[in-house]
Design an enzyme around this catalytic site. Structure first.
Site, short mmCIF file in Angstrom:
data_model
loop_
_atom_site.label_atom_id
_atom_site.label_comp_id
_atom_site.label_asym_id
_atom_site.label_seq_id
_atom_site.Cartn_x
_atom_site.Cartn_y
_atom_site.Cartn_z
N CYS A 6 -30.18 -49.84 5.06
CA CYS A 6 -30.91 -48.71 4.51
C CYS A 6 -31.67 -49.08 3.24
CB CYS A 6 -29.97 -47.54 4.24
SG CYS A 6 -28.43 -48.03 3.44
N GLU A 31 -27.43 -39.38 3.78
CA GLU A 31 -28.30 -40.48 3.41
C GLU A 31 -29.16 -40.79 4.63
OE1 GLU A 31 -28.71 -44.87 3.60
OE2 GLU A 31 -26.68 -44.52 2.83
#
Length: 526
Positions: free
Chosen positions: A301, A264
């Site tokens: 994020c 990620e």
């Protein structure tokens, strides 16, 4: 103050073979903390990977119930970590105690959630097609499929979640649930935290009789490359920068035996504010959006890094509302000096770009991050200019104004892959802009209506992933129970006698799990 020597963890034992010392620091002051750590040597990296490989056959052979007991025991050990532990994490990360306490609960909760996955048995993916000996023109053999763990997994800790995406975080939890031993690369930003959590995992492993080497941890710079390239490692879990994730992907692909990397990496998480929402509640949206941008100093994020709206007097007023709110926000301490430096570099790129205008925020200076607001020309988005595609990890966002509904779609088509996209609107907006959902499905892993992306529920249906560069593999998620799929692979047995089949595929269904039998779901014995 007492010096604590941070060891590497190999095969359930502590090792400190290296002589290079690593220093933990106070994130707020930059002062050294009374914790020394030892750089893992090449020999220790090799030993950690080999210990995981030795543990794998025994660990994957354990019943799902035994592995579930291990995960529950880890959760209990994490919950037992007291105020002194919270204080250590706070000093290393500059995050407040309430945030750490909540994250500890989320981390132990993840472990218990995957224990439930193991007990319900759907992770096996059991499928049975019984033999059809009389089928013409050719008989069908007896075919049975289930899933097993890939093998030892290398997990890299994230900086921004010292617990939930770190030593005992989601990647570790899902890999252990899948039957995969873990070699964990501790993040340099919270090494003392990692040590305390590693101790908790090893206590749980001992209490539940897990094989030595089921969990291993190493410290240091440069050890990640050796770990990913080690032939014993069969998959990688990573949360971090696009540059770091791409490097790991390239290393893994270049191996004699390529392995999957589930990274990620980067997301700007666009927020689309539709006209009727602004007419109905612009002040509320401005306030809630600003809170999302600055939450946790923007170190998520899923931080909303791009806001798109259609040109109108209402949108212009909305931009001014947010600008005023941003100007009122105080500076915040970031996780570490490296994160602050990266934030400053990202702001410099925006400030230096001729197509970007600075709208609000004090000049970045000192050792804290100043919230910022920018506005960019829509042509940059449509043309794919990298300045609007690159994540700026910190409390800032960029507004883009589009001319009309058609240009809104064009702008969204110019986006790279994202973790999330948010639509703020009223029912009439959703009816008018019905094309947005199918368009965004191609771009993101999670679409929100009238919410904000800085908050990720840990549950069965959550997707925390998305097309590149949000992740290296859009087929998975790093949050939620589907995360276990990343570390499993199918195995098929043809014409096996019942006595030699795994329990998940035996005729009597001793695990009493739901299986797909001749195309129909069933818990019945055959």
């Amino acid at each position: 103050m007492t010096q604590i020597l941070g060891h590497n963890y190999i095969g359930g034992q502590r090792s400190a073979a290296g002589s290079v010392k690593l220093q933990s620091v106070d994130a707020s002051t930059g002062e050294a903390l009374p914790h020394d750590f030892v750089q893992a040597t090449p020999e220790e990296v090799d030993a950690a990977a080999k210990a995981a490989a030795v543990a794998y056959p025994a660990y994957r052979s354990l019943s799902a119930e035994r592995r579930a007991q291990f995960l529950d025991a880890i959760a209990d050990e994490l919950d037992a970590l007291g105020d002194d532990f919270v204080a250590v994490v706070c000093r290393e990360t500059a995050l407040p105690a309430g945030r750490i306490q909540g994250e500890r609960g989320r981390t132990s909760g993840q472990m218990r959630l995957f224990a439930k996955v193991l007990r319900r048995g759907d992770f096996y993916g059991a499928r049975i097609d019984k033999a059809l000996p009389d089928r013409q023109p050719l008989p069908r053999p007896d075919l049975r499929q289930y899933r097993i763990g890939l093998g030892p997994v290398a997990v890299f800790g994230a900086s921004n979640f010292p617990l939930a995406f770190s030593t005992a975080g989601g990647d570790t939890a899902s890999a252990l649930a899948a039957g995969c031993p873990v070699v964990f690369k501790a993040h340099s930003g919270h090494m003392a935290t990692a040590e305390r959590v590693a101790d908790a995992i090893l206590r749980a492993a001992e209490k539940t009789g897990m094989p030595a080497g089921v969990f291993n941890m190493i410290y240091g710079g440069g050890v990640g490359e050796a770990l990913v390239k080690h032939p014993a490692i069969q998959a990688v879990g990573f949360t971090g920068s696009l540059k770091g994730g791409r490097a790991l992907c390239d290393m893994a692909a270049a191996r004699a035996q390529p392995i999957p990397v589930f990274a990620e990496m980067s997301s700007i998480n666009p927020v689309i504010v539709l006209p009727r929402a602004l007419e109905a509640r612009s002040e509320t949206v401005a306030r809630d959006l600003t809170a999302s941008v600055i939450q946790g100093c923007g170190q998520f994020c899923t931080n909303p890094g791009l806001v798109i709206g259609i040109r109108s007097p209402q949108f212009s007023a909305f931009v001014q509302q947010v600008a005023s709110l941003i100007d009122d926000q105080p500076a915040q301490t970031m996780l570490n000096a490296g994160t602050l430096s990266s934030y400053g570099k990202g702001l410099h790129k925006l400030l230096a770009h001729p197509g970007v205008t600075h709208l609000a925020g004090s000049t970045q200076q000192g050792n804290q991050a100043q919230p910022q607001l920018f506005k960019a020309d829509v042509g940059l988005l449509i043309d794919g200019d990298e300045v609007l595609q690159e994540e700026i990890f910190g409390p800032t966002t960029v507004f883009v104004e589009v001319a009309d509904q058609a240009q809104l779609s064009a702008a969204l088509n110019g986006l790279h892959g994202q973790l999330t996209a948010t639509i703020i609107g009223e029912p009439a907006d959703f009816e008018q802009f019905g094309e947005l959902t199918p368009l965004l499905e191609q771009k993101v892993g999670r679409i929100l209506l009238n919410g904000y992306p800085t908050g990720v529920e840990v549950c069965d249906s959550m997707v925390h992933g998305g097309p590149f560069p949000a992740t290296s593999d859009a087929r998975g998620t790093s949050v939620g129970t589907l995360a276990i799929d990343r570390f499993l692979r199918p195995v098929c047995f043809q014409n096996y006698p019942d006595s030699l089949l795994p329990d998940a595929l035996k005729n009597g269904n001793p695990l009493w799990i739901q299986r797909l039998v001749d195309g129909q779901p069933s818990r019945d014995a055959l």
